[in-house]
Design an enzyme around this catalytic site. Sequence first.
Site, PDB file in Angstrom:
ATOM      1  N   ALA A  68       0.874  -1.166   0.000  1.00 26.26           N
ATOM      2  CA  ALA A  68       0.000   0.000   0.000  1.00 26.26           C
ATOM      3  C   ALA A  68       0.915   1.221   0.000  1.00 26.26           C
ATOM      4  O   ALA A  68       2.079   1.146   0.397  1.00 26.26           O
ATOM      5  CB  ALA A  68      -0.885  -0.022   1.238  1.00 26.26           C
ATOM      6  N   GLY A 112       0.630  -4.855   1.091  1.00 31.66           N
ATOM      7  CA  GLY A 112      -0.586  -4.899   0.277  1.00 31.66           C
ATOM      8  C   GLY A 112      -0.360  -5.572  -1.072  1.00 31.66           C
ATOM      9  O   GLY A 112      -1.291  -6.138  -1.656  1.00 31.66           O
ATOM     10  N   GLU A 115      -0.690  -9.137  -0.372  1.00 25.19           N
ATOM     11  CA  GLU A 115      -2.103  -9.386  -0.058  1.00 25.19           C
ATOM     12  C   GLU A 115      -2.958  -9.384  -1.318  1.00 25.19           C
ATOM     13  O   GLU A 115      -3.874 -10.199  -1.464  1.00 25.19           O
ATOM     14  CB  GLU A 115      -2.591  -8.326   0.938  1.00 25.19           C
ATOM     15  N   GLU A 135       4.766  -5.063   7.298  1.00 25.61           N
ATOM     16  CA  GLU A 135       4.042  -3.996   8.004  1.00 25.61           C
ATOM     17  C   GLU A 135       4.580  -3.742   9.404  1.00 25.61           C
ATOM     18  O   GLU A 135       4.626  -2.612   9.869  1.00 25.61           O
ATOM     19  CB  GLU A 135       2.540  -4.345   8.080  1.00 25.61           C
TER      20      GLU A 135
HETATM   21  C1  HXC Z   1       5.068   4.295  -1.393  1.00 28.25           C
HETATM   22  C2  HXC Z   1       6.962   3.313  -2.191  1.00 28.25           C
HETATM   23  C3  HXC Z   1       6.603   2.089  -1.601  1.00 28.25           C
HETATM   24  C4  HXC Z   1       5.374   2.029  -0.885  1.00 28.25           C
HETATM   25  C5  HXC Z   1       8.480   1.826  -2.599  1.00 28.25           C
HETATM   26  N1  HXC Z   1       8.134   3.104  -2.793  1.00 28.25           N
HETATM   27  N2  HXC Z   1       7.569   1.183  -1.873  1.00 28.25           N
HETATM   28  N3  HXC Z   1       6.192   4.398  -2.081  1.00 28.25           N
HETATM   29  N4  HXC Z   1       4.649   3.162  -0.803  1.00 28.25           N
HETATM   30  N5  HXC Z   1       4.930   0.904  -0.326  1.00 28.25           N
HETATM   31  C6  HXC Z   1       8.857   4.143  -3.516  1.00 28.25           C
HETATM   32  C7  HXC Z   1      10.068   4.641  -2.760  1.00 28.25           C
HETATM   33  O1  HXC Z   1       9.683   5.598  -1.797  1.00 28.25           O
HETATM   34  C8  HXC Z   1      10.895   5.224  -3.866  1.00 28.25           C
HETATM   35  O2  HXC Z   1      10.373   6.486  -4.219  1.00 28.25           O
HETATM   36  C9  HXC Z   1      10.615   4.301  -5.024  1.00 28.25           C
HETATM   37  O3  HXC Z   1       9.384   3.618  -4.724  1.00 28.25           O
HETATM   38  C10 HXC Z   1      11.694   3.253  -5.215  1.00 28.25           C
HETATM   39  O4  HXC Z   1      11.886   2.584  -3.970  1.00 28.25           O
HETATM   40  P1  HXC Z   1      13.321   2.354  -3.301  1.00 28.25           P
HETATM   41  O5  HXC Z   1      13.089   2.116  -1.870  1.00 28.25           O
HETATM   42  O6  HXC Z   1      14.219   3.473  -3.676  1.00 28.25           O
HETATM   43  O7  HXC Z   1      13.800   1.030  -4.056  1.00 28.25           O
HETATM   44  P2  HXC Z   1      14.785  -0.096  -3.494  1.00 28.25           P
HETATM   45  O8  HXC Z   1      15.938   0.534  -2.763  1.00 28.25           O
HETATM   46  O9  HXC Z   1      15.060  -0.963  -4.662  1.00 28.25           O
HETATM   47  O10 HXC Z   1      13.954  -0.902  -2.409  1.00 28.25           O
HETATM   48  C11 HXC Z   1      12.818  -1.676  -2.790  1.00 28.25           C
HETATM   49  C12 HXC Z   1      11.973  -2.056  -1.548  1.00 28.25           C
HETATM   50  C13 HXC Z   1      11.654  -0.787  -0.732  1.00 28.25           C
HETATM   51  C14 HXC Z   1      12.768  -3.053  -0.671  1.00 28.25           C
HETATM   52  C15 HXC Z   1      10.721  -2.747  -2.050  1.00 28.25           C
HETATM   53  O11 HXC Z   1      11.092   0.180  -1.633  1.00 28.25           O
HETATM   54  C16 HXC Z   1      10.671  -1.008   0.368  1.00 28.25           C
HETATM   55  O12 HXC Z   1      11.014  -1.526   1.421  1.00 28.25           O
HETATM   56  N6  HXC Z   1       9.409  -0.537   0.169  1.00 28.25           N
HETATM   57  C17 HXC Z   1       8.393  -0.584   1.192  1.00 28.25           C
HETATM   58  C18 HXC Z   1       7.900  -1.993   1.376  1.00 28.25           C
HETATM   59  C19 HXC Z   1       6.807  -2.055   2.455  1.00 28.25           C
HETATM   60  O13 HXC Z   1       7.079  -1.758   3.635  1.00 28.25           O
HETATM   61  N7  HXC Z   1       5.575  -2.408   2.071  1.00 28.25           N
HETATM   62  C20 HXC Z   1       4.491  -2.505   2.991  1.00 28.25           C
HETATM   63  C21 HXC Z   1       3.767  -1.203   2.980  1.00 28.25           C
HETATM   64  S1  HXC Z   1       2.488  -1.183   4.192  1.00 28.25           S
HETATM   65  P3  HXC Z   1      11.237   7.835  -4.053  1.00 28.25           P
HETATM   66  O14 HXC Z   1      10.307   8.892  -4.589  1.00 28.25           O
HETATM   67  O15 HXC Z   1      11.535   7.978  -2.621  1.00 28.25           O
HETATM   68  O16 HXC Z   1      12.446   7.599  -4.884  1.00 28.25           O
HETATM   69  C22 HXC Z   1       1.227  -1.987   3.489  1.00 28.25           C
HETATM   70  C23 HXC Z   1      -0.008  -2.069   4.311  1.00 28.25           C
HETATM   71  C24 HXC Z   1      -0.968  -3.023   3.685  1.00 28.25           C
HETATM   72  O17 HXC Z   1       1.282  -2.462   2.409  1.00 28.25           O
HETATM   73  C25 HXC Z   1      -2.209  -3.043   4.471  1.00 28.25           C
HETATM   74  C26 HXC Z   1      -3.142  -1.978   4.058  1.00 28.25           C
HETATM   75  C27 HXC Z   1      -4.491  -2.195   4.594  1.00 28.25           C
END
Ligand code: HXC
Length: 261
Positions: A68, A112, A115, A135
């Site tokens: 998400a 997400g 999911e 998360e």
């Molecule tokens: C918003 C995101 C994002 C996310 C990545 N980006 N994941 N933006 N929401 N979930 C963005 C980054 O901010 C960045 O933008 C760009 O995508 C590239 O990501 P990087 O981190 O620079 O890439 P990399 O170093 O290759 O790392 C990849 C990654 C990392 C390991 C996947 O991006 C990461 O850990 N992302 C978050 C994963 C996560 O925690 N997901 C769960 C989210 S909570 P900028 O503009 O900064 O360059 C969730 C809740 C679900 O999903 C439940 C809801 C009800």
Amino acid sequence: AEDMAYETLLVEQHEAVTLVTLNRPKALNALNSQVLAELQMAFAAYEADDSQGCLVLTGSEKAFAAGADIKEMQPQNFADMYGVDKFSGYDALSRSTRKPWIAAVAGYALGGGCELAMMADYIIAAETAKFGQPEVTLGIAPGMGGSQRLTRAVGKAKAMQMCLTGRMMGAEEAERASLVAQVVLAGKLLEEALNQARTIAGLGPLAVKANKELVNAAFETSLSEGVHFERRIFFGLASTQDKQEGMTAFIEKRKAGWTGK
Ligand code: HXC
């Protein structure tokens, strides 16, 4: 043909197969409100179109979806989320079609994203796929069904470990743990998913719907109720033209011509 009404998705029809590609590459396909709204549109169009018999949902080589959208959620509190029942659209999406759909996952399927993939009827993974529910590392918990669907797919031990540590699971482990149906070479992912989708789309639509409904019933019922439900559906299918055609074609050693009747 690509539908220009979508900004965060690419939606194409390949004969009887709808291909939906998540397309926010700069955000690793993070799922914001617009993506959800467009997914609902694409799935509604698929469900309504009798020419379409299977759907494939995919992302990019690097990410199916990295979760998400954290930037959208960061300022939101309980009232902002509970007040609008945020993410309930994903529950609706998961029930939006009685026809089959496959998630074709390469790269990150996190939070997400994992999911969403688990809402599919099944997942085909590239060897590069990485699944996770990170998360907990953000001070939250899964909210789109991850704690429930992951546990049903892989069992308590791995689900608990993944949710508590946030660690990722690679494609090979995901196949061993029954999270995914199959792992394929990254370069073959889309071809393989589309081939399977084409096979499904070429079968009798009543039988396909019935099989999907029956397998899903296994997650909602006791064994005896589930077996009873299966028998009723099985008997019901005996009255379809497609059953007559399918069995007759087998006996006559020819290809069946399905009518969906
Ligand atoms: C918003 C995101 C994002 C996310 C990545 N980006 N994941 N933006 N929401 N979930 C963005 C980054 O901010 C960045 O933008 C760009 O995508 C590239 O990501 P990087 O981190 O620079 O890439 P990399 O170093 O290759 O790392 C990849 C990654 C990392 C390991 C996947 O991006 C990461 O850990 N992302 C978050 C994963 C996560 O925690 N997901 C769960 C989210 S909570 P900028 O503009 O900064 O360059 C969730 C809740 C679900 O999903 C439940 C809801 C009800």
